[in-house]
Design an enzyme around this catalytic site. Structure first.
Site, PDB file in Angstrom:
ATOM      1  N   SER A  88       0.621  -0.961   0.498  1.00 31.28           N
ATOM      2  CA  SER A  88      -0.214  -0.187  -0.328  1.00 31.28           C
ATOM      3  C   SER A  88       1.086   1.228   0.211  1.00 31.28           C
ATOM      4  CB  SER A  88      -1.147  -0.185   1.418  1.00 31.28           C
ATOM      5  OG  SER A  88      -2.479   0.854   0.977  1.00 31.28           O
ATOM      6  N   ASP A  90      -9.598  -5.528  -4.481  1.00 36.15           N
ATOM      7  CA  ASP A  90      -8.508  -4.452  -3.466  1.00 36.15           C
ATOM      8  C   ASP A  90     -10.416  -3.018  -3.592  1.00 36.15           C
ATOM      9  OD1 ASP A  90      -7.495  -2.442  -2.131  1.00 36.15           O
ATOM     10  OD2 ASP A  90      -5.490  -3.258  -3.204  1.00 36.15           O
ATOM     11  N   HIS A 111      -7.485  -6.245  -0.474  1.00 34.73           N
ATOM     12  CA  HIS A 111      -6.165  -5.213  -0.153  1.00 34.73           C
ATOM     13  C   HIS A 111      -4.770  -5.590   0.814  1.00 34.73           C
ATOM     14  CE1 HIS A 111      -3.961  -1.207   0.220  1.00 34.73           C
ATOM     15  NE2 HIS A 111      -4.120  -1.453   0.930  1.00 34.73           N
TER      16      HIS A 111
END
Length: 279
Positions: free
Chosen positions: A99, A230, A259
């Site tokens: 991320s 995601d 995610h």
């Protein structure tokens, strides 16, 4: 020592863990917002068991690092990693970022990865090339989405940090999802360790930083891993675009994964990482 601190040029203390043989190939793990090095517990133990040297740090303003009110942007994050790499004398390292950490890896490798410091990189569910919608990135998320993040953080950070992991981060809001209260609580624990100002600033860093030129500049092999379900970093405007910009990128798409797939599906993620490391 298995953990410690490195002090940056502006006096910030960056906490890190450093486990395993010091002569083994190092893997450096970069966490997502607003978490800490603890988010990599599973991967740290897995790769330690495979004979690697494993390192994870708390980004400035996160976890056990200094709760900074300045420097909460990608250039400084990357410089902090460079200070850590120099402190530990890391060479031929593999950098793995999730991320926001994927953005940090991208900026670090592009700016500081030459001279044998970096062998390979991996970005998982990562924010590059750029998250926010702009004329050059029409498929991005509207700025109002990130304004909403900021407003929720200011209004009630503790509740916001339950709502994210209980909902979209791990896909626990999907029908039939196997919800883990422990995973939710651990996300909350990590988030609440960090500083509000740093976390607030980091929303701009992860959403508005354009990594296009960084991706183009990277020459080492990069594995781009992303779940197509995601809900935090939408797949279509991230992984496929990043892999096309990389000189030596490989895209691996995971059908139906969320995610936070490194936590929800570590067996899949760890084995694919190991195969890439050994290739």
């Amino acid at each position: 020592m298995g953990s410690g601190f490195v002090t940056t040029k502006d006096g910030v203390q960056i906490f890190y863990k450093d486990w395993g043989p010091k002569d083994a190939q190092p893997i450096v793990f970069h966490h997502g917002w607003p978490l800490s090095a603890d988010d990599w517990d599973n991967q740290m133990l897995f790769f330690l068991g495979k004979g690697y040297r494993v390192i994870a740090h708390d980004r400035r303003g996160h976890g056990r690092s200094t709760q900074t009110d300045t420097g909460n942007e990608m250039d400084t994050y990357a410089a902090d990693v460079a200070a850590l790499a120099a402190h530990l004398n890391l060479k031929n390292a593999i950098h793995v970022g999730h991320s926001t950490g994927g953005g940090e890896v991208t900026r670090y490798v592009a700016k500081y990865g030459s001279g044998g410091r970096v062998a390979k990189a991996v970005i998982i569910g990562a924010v590059p090339p750029i998250m926010v919608k702009t004329p050059a990135n029409p498929g991005g998320l509207p700025i109002e989405v990130f304004d909403g993040f900021r407003a929720a953080l200011v209004a009630n950070r503790a509740q916001f940090y339950y709502d994210i992991p209980a909902g979209p981060f791990y896909g626990f809001n999907r029908p039939g999802a196997k919800v883990s209260q422990g995973v939710i609580d651990n996300w909350w624990r990590q988030g609440m360790m960090g500083g509000t100002k740093a976390h607030y600033d980091c929303i701009k860093a992860f959403s508005e930083t354009d990594f296009t030129e960084d991706l183009k500049a990277i020459t080492v092999p990069v594995l781009v891993m992303h779940g197509d379900d995601d809900q935090i970093v939408p797949y279509a405007d991230s992984a496929p675009l990043s892999s096309k910009l990389l000189k030596n990128g490989t895209l691996k798409t995971y059908k139906g994964l969320p995610h936070g797939m490194a936590t929800t599906h570590p067996d899949i993620v760890n084995n694919d990482l190991l195969a890439f490391f050994k290739a």
